[in-house]
Structures are given as C-alpha cells and as structure tokens.
Enzyme design. Sequence first.
Site, mmCIF file in Angstrom:
data_model
loop_
_atom_site.group_PDB
_atom_site.id
_atom_site.type_symbol
_atom_site.label_atom_id
_atom_site.label_comp_id
_atom_site.label_asym_id
_atom_site.label_seq_id
_atom_site.Cartn_x
_atom_site.Cartn_y
_atom_site.Cartn_z
ATOM 1 N N HIS A 91 -7.409 0.814 -6.405
ATOM 2 C CA HIS A 91 -7.637 -0.036 -5.217
ATOM 3 C C HIS A 91 -8.331 -1.333 -5.687
ATOM 4 C CE1 HIS A 91 -7.890 -1.208 -1.186
ATOM 5 N NE2 HIS A 91 -8.756 -0.352 -0.687
ATOM 6 N N ARG A 112 0.879 -1.179 0.000
ATOM 7 C CA ARG A 112 0.000 0.000 0.000
ATOM 8 C C ARG A 112 0.910 1.220 0.000
ATOM 9 N NH1 ARG A 112 -5.289 1.476 3.543
ATOM 10 N NH2 ARG A 112 -6.112 0.124 1.911
ATOM 11 N N GLN A 118 -10.285 -3.901 -3.328
ATOM 12 C CA GLN A 118 -11.580 -3.442 -2.822
ATOM 13 C C GLN A 118 -12.676 -3.653 -3.871
ATOM 14 O OE1 GLN A 118 -12.287 -2.003 0.423
ATOM 15 N NE2 GLN A 118 -14.299 -2.626 -0.314
ATOM 16 N N ARG A 159 -13.589 -8.713 1.732
ATOM 17 C CA ARG A 159 -12.157 -8.510 1.461
ATOM 18 C C ARG A 159 -11.389 -9.765 1.861
ATOM 19 N NH1 ARG A 159 -10.014 -3.308 1.394
ATOM 20 N NH2 ARG A 159 -8.094 -4.400 0.832
ATOM 21 N N ASP A 204 -17.027 7.591 -1.754
ATOM 22 C CA ASP A 204 -15.826 7.404 -0.934
ATOM 23 C C ASP A 204 -15.511 8.758 -0.306
ATOM 24 O OD1 ASP A 204 -13.500 6.352 0.170
ATOM 25 O OD2 ASP A 204 -12.377 6.322 -1.712
ATOM 26 N N CYS A 219 -16.217 1.871 0.571
ATOM 27 C CA CYS A 219 -15.103 0.986 0.941
ATOM 28 C C CYS A 219 -14.713 1.105 2.406
ATOM 29 C CB CYS A 219 -13.902 1.246 0.038
ATOM 30 S SG CYS A 219 -13.159 2.871 0.246
HETATM 31 N N1 NVA Z 1 -9.839 6.667 -1.397
HETATM 32 C C1 NVA Z 1 -9.461 6.301 -0.050
HETATM 33 C C2 NVA Z 1 -9.700 4.848 0.184
HETATM 34 C C3 NVA Z 1 -9.324 4.359 1.550
HETATM 35 C C4 NVA Z 1 -9.526 2.878 1.724
HETATM 36 C C5 NVA Z 1 -8.001 6.668 0.169
HETATM 37 O O1 NVA Z 1 -7.190 6.444 -0.731
HETATM 38 O O2 NVA Z 1 -7.677 7.185 1.241
HETATM 39 N N1 CP Z 2 -11.218 -0.084 2.488
HETATM 40 C C1 CP Z 2 -9.947 -0.185 2.910
HETATM 41 O O1 CP Z 2 -9.028 -0.448 2.145
HETATM 42 O O2 CP Z 2 -9.785 0.012 4.249
HETATM 43 P P1 CP Z 2 -8.426 0.208 5.054
HETATM 44 O O3 CP Z 2 -7.880 1.554 4.684
HETATM 45 O O4 CP Z 2 -8.830 0.127 6.492
HETATM 46 O O5 CP Z 2 -7.474 -0.891 4.669
#
Ligand code: NVA
Ligand code: CP
Length: 307
Positions: free
Chosen positions: A131, A104, A134, A288, A220, A260
């Site tokens: 992502h 990540r 997800q 997930r 989101d 998500c």
């Molecule tokens: N769009 C959000 C998703 C978090 C799971 C981010 O990138 O922070």
């Molecule tokens: N939806 C998701 O990826 O959650 P986290 O940021 O908690 O991993």
Amino acid sequence: MQFKHFLQFSDFNREEYEYIFERARWIKHEFKQYRQYWPLTDRTLAMIFDKNSTRTRLSFEAGMLQLGGAAIYLSTRDTQLGRGEPVEDAAKVISRMVDLIMIRTYEHDIIKRFAENSRVPVINGLTDKYHPCQIMSDIFTYTEYRGGISGKIVAWIGDANNMCNTWLQAAKIFDFKVHVSTPPGYDICPEQIGLIDATHYEIFSSPRKAVMGADLVTTDVWTSMGFEEETEQRKNDFAEFCVNAEMMALAKKDALFMHCLPAHRGEEVSAEVLEGPQSVVWDEAENRLHTQKALMEYLLLGKLAGN
Ligand code: NVA
Ligand code: CP
C-alpha cells in the site's frame, strides 16, 4: 516515451520522495489558502477498484479535480474485467483513453501485468502485498510532526500485511528501523518484498518489547480485505496484539501513533489510543490528498523547473 509506474514503495528512491514531499508541502499550503493550481488541465485519471475504499477513492478523485483534471471511477464489477476480460487487454484499452491509472486489487501480480501493458503510468492504490500511497502519506505526516524519520524506530504491531510490507520497504529507503511483532504463523517474508538483509528491521515475539523505545507505533486491522473467512481465527490469534494505552506507554514519551484506517476499536487498537493525544490518524488520512496530488503531478509532468 519514458514514464514511471508506482507499484511498490521501492519504485522510487529517496531523492524522488524528498522532491514529492517538497511539492506536497507547497500544494497543501496553496490548497489551504484556497489558491487554484491546475497543472493537470485536460488530463484524465481512471481509478479501477476491485475492493472497497473511502480514503483512496476520495483522495485520488478530489485530488485530480483540484489539479484541474478529471477522474473516472471504475468498479471491476461493472466493467468487463468483472466478466473475465484479460487484464492485459483491459490495460491496453484503458491506457489509450486516459493519462494515468490507479488500481486497487487483490494479487500484486494483477497490477504488475496491467502496468506491463499500459501506455501510461499506473499507481498502486493497494494490493494484497503493498500500500505505497499510504506509507508515502504516513512518512510525510511523521516528517511534518517530527522533522524526519531517518534513524527513528517504528514499531509495527499485528499482521504482516500490505502495510507492514510497505513499511519494511520504506525503512530501507529512508534509513529507519522497523520493530516487527506479529503473532506466530503470521510472519513477514522479507525475501518476497526484496529485502536481502535485516539491517532495517528486527523481529520481536513480544509486541510490548517491540514497542519499547519506539518513536512511532503503528498497526492495522487484523483481517485485511480478501481474508474475511479467517476473521474468527484471527481474532483469537491476534488477541495479544491490541495497541492500548499500556502498550503505548512503553514507547518513547513523544511517540506518535498511526493507523491507515478504517480502524476496529477494541481489536488492533483501543479507542483511547486511536483518539488520544499521540494519535495522528486524521492527518495521515488528510495527507493522502496532498501527497497523491504531488505524486500525480510528478508522474505526469516530471520534476518541475526550479525544484
Ligand atoms: N490492510 C488493510 C488496509 C486497508 C486500507 C487491507 O488491505 O484491508
Ligand atoms: N487507508 C485506506 O487506504 O483507506 P480506504 O480503504 O478507505 O481507501
């Protein structure tokens, strides 16, 4: 040795997703029966986190343990990556010690460079651009509820972020349509995510119009990780983009709501919608675990005989 990475949704074709979903259904069923399934004994997953996480970390870590393997959490801050070791060098070293890597991070280019230097499959656990894990879970969840997503309309309300980009890629693969509504100045960039025509999406300036007739409404956070300094500006720019009960009522009667998570009640979604009868956000989160177990099985063992 031939192996695949999972860096963006378009890395797999429809048939591969159908296979993974079939495996995920079986893995989920066995898990719910408390039956042990250990196909990944002695396999190790390294999880590299440059950003915070609850669901992604837990679903990969618990998933790997439940498949009989081991998972190691690495925060960039504590590794030499945080002190400037080149991504390429880290990839070469880490991939000599483990069987599978999940990352990540911020720029998508980082995970691409890592994968290019890895001896083992690399999974995208979220970048600024995509992502895919997800959306895999979301489509699996939609299918559990409604039997399939092909031909349906998904309304995306809010930021043209990593989730939005991945929905757009998925629409092409699963043959559904995304009604996209983002505030002015936050537009999607289809060519940057490999979309050459607009067959699978339509842009609406009005979020209410985007939601009309939708089978699934999804949104989101207004400010994704890495964009925190824009938070106040975004609160103004996105003020009309809250999915509330009034907006949800414009979608089909049996429309589902997805997010998500984590969610900000009163910003991108009202508490009433998030916790309401059309919301399937907790199933999305749980799935997930099951879909990623199927993904890891597929990346490490390929298609199993008899499937
Ligand atoms: N769009 C959000 C998703 C978090 C799971 C981010 O990138 O922070
Ligand atoms: N939806 C998701 O990826 O959650 P986290 O940021 O908690 O991993």
